[in-house]
Design a protein around this motif. Structure first.
Motif, PDB file in Angstrom:
ATOM      1  N   GLY A   1      54.495 -46.759   0.005  1.00 49.84           N
ATOM      2  CA  GLY A   1      55.237 -46.786  -1.242  1.00 49.84           C
ATOM      3  C   GLY A   1      54.526 -46.287  -2.472  1.00 49.84           C
ATOM      4  O   GLY A   1      55.155 -46.096  -3.506  1.00 49.84           O
ATOM      5  N   HIS A   2      53.229 -46.048  -2.421  1.00 48.55           N
ATOM      6  CA  HIS A   2      52.532 -45.578  -3.613  1.00 48.55           C
ATOM      7  C   HIS A   2      52.773 -44.100  -3.865  1.00 48.55           C
ATOM      8  O   HIS A   2      52.791 -43.668  -5.012  1.00 48.55           O
ATOM      9  N   ASP A   3      52.925 -43.313  -2.833  1.00 50.34           N
ATOM     10  CA  ASP A   3      53.058 -41.869  -2.984  1.00 50.34           C
ATOM     11  C   ASP A   3      54.456 -41.353  -2.667  1.00 50.34           C
ATOM     12  O   ASP A   3      54.829 -40.271  -3.085  1.00 50.34           O
ATOM     13  N   GLU A   4      55.205 -42.082  -1.888  1.00 52.07           N
ATOM     14  CA  GLU A   4      56.521 -41.649  -1.449  1.00 52.07           C
ATOM     15  C   GLU A   4      57.467 -42.833  -1.537  1.00 52.07           C
ATOM     16  O   GLU A   4      57.041 -43.936  -1.864  1.00 52.07           O
ATOM     17  N   PRO A   5      58.754 -42.647  -1.232  1.00 53.17           N
ATOM     18  CA  PRO A   5      59.690 -43.770  -1.316  1.00 53.17           C
ATOM     19  C   PRO A   5      59.254 -44.947  -0.447  1.00 53.17           C
ATOM     20  O   PRO A   5      58.747 -44.773   0.647  1.00 53.17           O
ATOM     21  N   GLY A   6      59.436 -46.108  -0.966  1.00 53.39           N
ATOM     22  CA  GLY A   6      59.034 -47.335  -0.293  1.00 53.39           C
ATOM     23  C   GLY A   6      58.400 -48.250  -1.313  1.00 53.39           C
ATOM     24  O   GLY A   6      58.599 -48.106  -2.504  1.00 53.39           O
ATOM     25  N   GLY A   7      57.648 -49.189  -0.873  1.00 58.25           N
ATOM     26  CA  GLY A   7      56.977 -50.110  -1.771  1.00 58.25           C
ATOM     27  C   GLY A   7      57.271 -51.543  -1.402  1.00 58.25           C
ATOM     28  O   GLY A   7      57.893 -51.838  -0.377  1.00 58.25           O
ATOM     29  N   GLY A   8      56.808 -52.441  -2.240  1.00 58.41           N
ATOM     30  CA  GLY A   8      56.883 -53.862  -1.941  1.00 58.41           C
ATOM     31  C   GLY A   8      58.281 -54.412  -1.801  1.00 58.41           C
ATOM     32  O   GLY A   8      58.542 -55.235  -0.934  1.00 58.41           O
TER      33      GLY A   8
END
Length: 140
Positions: A30-37
Motif C-alpha cells: 500500500g505504500h507505493d501502489e493501491p492498498g494499505g492498512g
C-alpha cells in the motif's frame, strides 16, 4: 450455524489462510501502489468473518486466541506512536520518518508510515470483528 454445508466449512478453512496472506500483501504494498492498512484490514476481517459464519463464535474465538478489542487498542496505540518521531526531530506532526538498516548485506527500510498503516490494519480488523462477533453472540 449448524445449518451450514460441508462446502462452506471446507471453503472457509481453505480461504482463511489465503485471505490473511493476501491482506498482509495489501498492507505491505500500500505504500507505493493501491492498498494499505484500511483495505488490508477489511480483507483480513473478511477472512475471519467467513470462518465465523461457517464454524460459529466458539471455534472462531479459539482460532483468534485474543479478544478483537485488544487488536483495536493495539492499532490505536501504533497509529498514535507513529506521529511522535517527527515531533522529536522538530518536523511537522505525522511527517514520515525513514530508518534504513543494513542486515547481512540486505537493506531494510522501516518507516513511520508503515507503523501507521499497521495500526490502521489492526484497528479495522479489531473494530469489524468486535461488531460481528458481538452481533453473532447476541443472536445465539
Amino acid at each position: 450455524m449448524k445449518d451450514n454445508t460441508v462446502i462452506l466449512h471446507t471453503a472457509a478453512l481453505a480461504l482463511l489462510p489465503l485471505q490473511l496472506l493476501f491482506s498482509v500483501f495489501l498492507l505491505l504494498r500500500g505504500h507505493d501502489e493501491p492498498g494499505g492498512g484500511f483495505i488490508a484490514g477489511l480483507v483480513g476481517a473478511g477472512a475471519v468473518v467467513l470462518y465465523l459464519f461457517a464454524h460459529g463464535v466458539d471455534a472462531t474465538r479459539r482460532i483468534m486466541r485474543f479478544d478483537p478489542r485488544d487488536l483495536l487498542g493495539i492499532g490505536l496505540f501504533l497509529g498514535t506512536v507513529s506521529a511522535f518521531p517527527a515531533l522529536l526531530r522538530g518536523e511537522p506532526f505525522l511527517s514520515a520518518q525513514w530508518w534504513i538498516f543494513d542486515l547481512a548485506g540486505t537493506e531494510i527500510k522501516l518507516s513511520t508510515v508503515l507503523v501507521f498503516d499497521i495500526g490502521v490494519y489492526f484497528a479495522v480488523v479489531g473494530t469489524i470483528l468486535t461488531v460481528v462477533v458481538s452481533l453473532t453472540e447476541a443472536e445465539e
